[in-house]
Design an enzyme around this catalytic site. Structure first.
Site, short mmCIF file in Angstrom:
data_model
loop_
_atom_site.label_atom_id
_atom_site.label_comp_id
_atom_site.label_asym_id
_atom_site.label_seq_id
_atom_site.Cartn_x
_atom_site.Cartn_y
_atom_site.Cartn_z
N LYS A 20 0.84 -1.10 0.03
CA LYS A 20 -0.17 -0.03 0.06
C LYS A 20 1.01 1.18 0.19
O LYS A 20 1.32 1.65 1.09
CB LYS A 20 -0.78 0.02 1.52
CG LYS A 20 -2.34 0.77 1.08
CD LYS A 20 -2.23 2.04 0.68
CE LYS A 20 -1.64 3.03 1.80
NZ LYS A 20 -1.86 4.65 1.38
N GLU A 23 -0.47 7.54 -0.77
CA GLU A 23 -1.42 7.98 -1.90
C GLU A 23 -0.93 9.34 -2.60
O GLU A 23 -1.13 9.86 -3.74
CB GLU A 23 -2.70 8.48 -1.34
CG GLU A 23 -2.94 9.54 -0.24
CD GLU A 23 -2.61 8.96 1.03
OE1 GLU A 23 -2.96 9.71 2.01
OE2 GLU A 23 -1.93 7.81 1.25
N SER A 73 6.03 8.48 9.53
CA SER A 73 6.07 9.52 10.75
C SER A 73 5.93 8.68 11.97
O SER A 73 5.52 7.68 12.06
CB SER A 73 5.40 10.74 10.59
OG SER A 73 3.85 10.34 10.88
N CYS A 128 14.33 9.53 5.77
CA CYS A 128 14.58 9.53 7.25
C CYS A 128 16.01 9.56 7.39
O CYS A 128 16.19 9.83 8.70
CB CYS A 128 13.80 8.18 7.82
SG CYS A 128 14.63 6.55 7.00
N GLU A 228 10.82 16.89 13.76
CA GLU A 228 11.55 16.20 12.50
C GLU A 228 10.68 17.37 11.31
O GLU A 228 9.68 17.44 11.17
CB GLU A 228 10.92 15.12 12.34
CG GLU A 228 11.52 14.38 10.77
CD GLU A 228 10.97 13.03 10.66
OE1 GLU A 228 11.71 12.32 9.87
OE2 GLU A 228 9.97 12.66 11.07
#
Length: 343
Positions: A20, A23, A73, A128, A228
């Site tokens: 998945k 999007e 996240s 990241c 972040e």
């Protein structure tokens, strides 16, 4: 890149996979599926499902899903971990990061400046493992910042097909969020050395452009340091000792990646033993390990006990089975209520 930390190991271990993708970036997943089909993978082994949180929740709760791998996240990683484990699934959920790079006074400042620019602005900071906090130790800060500024000003932001160094951010909403952190840092007293908010891109005017941004004299109370950012923003924090630099890294809620630049082997050895971070670089700004080692951080950068790929990835996508056999003959008979023994 990130899904390929997981699904090749999963398929090699005998599993089927449902990918998945975000999007916001769906196309590459379809391309990967097409490549699998072209290579002859049987239908149904590698599957792609598109959607938003509804699709995610369906996967997290479906009885047909046995294990979940995730990168994103920290709030979402925590949600994925809690939802999936509550439905009996094993989970590896990699969360956010605030990666520090320490530069000691004995380091080669030219090499450190090159590394800071590469690690801070590569992929427009949207990875990241990006370095977003540079800790300058001692009296080198002015020289180091000047060298980073010189290099940053040579970068071209724009369409990658035109040979530009850095492209746009993923959405307008995210571009504006990153810019708001720069605004907040400036308002709090940080010095904007290179300002990417007014960049003139070599590309479509309506792109989500934000140029590389270098900010000096950042303090640990500023949101640009604590949060972040996930964008092309490099914050410089000045400290007077190695111990203070180490304390900053170890006090962070994240523990994904970190680096130290030094020519002192003793300092490097001490750092790798004392720092509370899962992936450590010695004169390497983005310490992503080779694939036969596992990838992942500590603290709020990882939910679950298993890192990605490497030996831990193989263990994650397999279930052990122990088989005890004995081929009986009449001498094996008899009554014995104790624990079985092997003679």
């Amino acid at each position: 890149m990130v899904p390929m930390w997981f699904f090749p190991v999963a398929i090699a271990a005998g599993n089927t996979v449902v990918l998945k993708p975000s999007e916001k970036a769906p196309t590459a997943a379809n391309w990967l599926a097409a490549l699998w089909s072209e290579a002859g993978l049987p239908a149904g082994v590698f599957n792609v499902v598109h959607g938003d949180k509804i699709a995610v929740d369906g996967l997290l709760t479906s009885p047909g899903i046995k294990a979940v791998s995730f990168v994103g996240s920290t709030p979402v990683a925590k949600y994925v971990y809690e939802q999936a484990t509550s439905h009996g699934k094993r989970v590896q959920a990699l969360g956010g990061a605030k990666n520090h790079m320490i530069v000691l006074p004995d380091a080669d400042l030219d090499l450190a400046a090159d590394a800071a620019v590469n690690a801070g602005f590569g992929s427009a900071g949207e990875r990241c493992m990006a370095i977003s906090a540079l800790i300058a130790v001692g009296d080198i800060a002015d020289d180091l910042v000047a060298k980073i500024e010189e290099r940053t000003l040579t970068l071209r932001t724009g369409d990658g097909r035109r040979g530009c160094d850095m492209g746009p951010l993923v959405t307008k909403v995210h571009r504006d969020k990153v810019a708001s952190y720069i605004d907040a840092g400036e308002a709090a007293g940080a010095d904007i050395v290179v300002d990417g908010r007014a960049v003139q891109p070599d590309g479509a005017a309506d792109g989500f452009w934000l140029g590389p941004t270098l900010i000096d004299n950042v303090t640990t109370e500023m949101s640009i340091y604590t949060d972040e950012i996930f964008g092309p923003v490099l914050s410089v924090i000045r400290v007077d000792s190695y111990d203070n630099a180490l304390a900053l890294v170890n006090s962070s809620e994240y523990g994904n990646g970190t680096a130290i630049f030094t020519n002192d082997g003793g300092a490097a050895r001490r750092f790798q033993n004392e720092v509370e971070v899962g992936m450590v670089g010695i004169n390497i700004p983005v310490p992503v390990p080779m694939a036969y080692y596992s990838f992942g951080g500590w603290k709020n950068s990882l939910f679950g006990d298993t890192h990605a790929h490497g030996t831990e990835g193989v263990h994650f996508f397999t279930r052990g089975k122990v088989v005890t056999t004995r081929w009986l003959d009449p001498s094996h008979g008899g009554i014995n209520l104790g624990f079985p023994q092997n003679d």
